[in-house]
Design a protein around this motif. Structure first.
Motif: not given
Length: 109
Positions: A25-52
């Protein structure tokens, strides 16, 4: 009657996944934390993706954290039998046609 202990990962009031042990459970929670940070970082990319698409890519990168880390550190894809089996035929053919390590390229004048 049996008693089961479940560890439930909850994000923003939504149950994401339940596990039989705290470590998973902790490992999955940590992976979700990382995915959230990566998602925020990807939004700063010059490549514009749909939210999904952004969320899916961030989650995939978080799931592939070990391979991504190895690629960043070495500049090479990690060696594994699974990646070789999944490699496209064109890539396999290109590597078969590539010159051997003892052949040195010649620069044109």
């Amino acid at each position: 009657m049996t008693v089961e202990i479940k560890y439930v990962v909850v994000r923003e009031g939504e149950e994401k996944m339940s596990f039989a042990n705290k470590k998973d459970a902790d490992a999955y929670d940590k992976m979700l934390d990382l995915a959230e940070v990566l998602g925020d970082w990807l939004q700063e990319s010059p490549l514009k993706l749909e939210d999904d698409q952004n969320e899916a890519l961030a989650m995939w990168l978080a799931e592939q954290r070990d391979a991504l880390s190895a690629i960043i550190k070495t500049g090479k894809l990690p060696e594994s039998d699974a990646s070789e089996k999944a490699a496209p035929a064109s890539r396999k053919k290109a590597s078969a046609d590539a010159p051997s390590a003892d052949v040195k390229p010649i620069k044109a004048a």
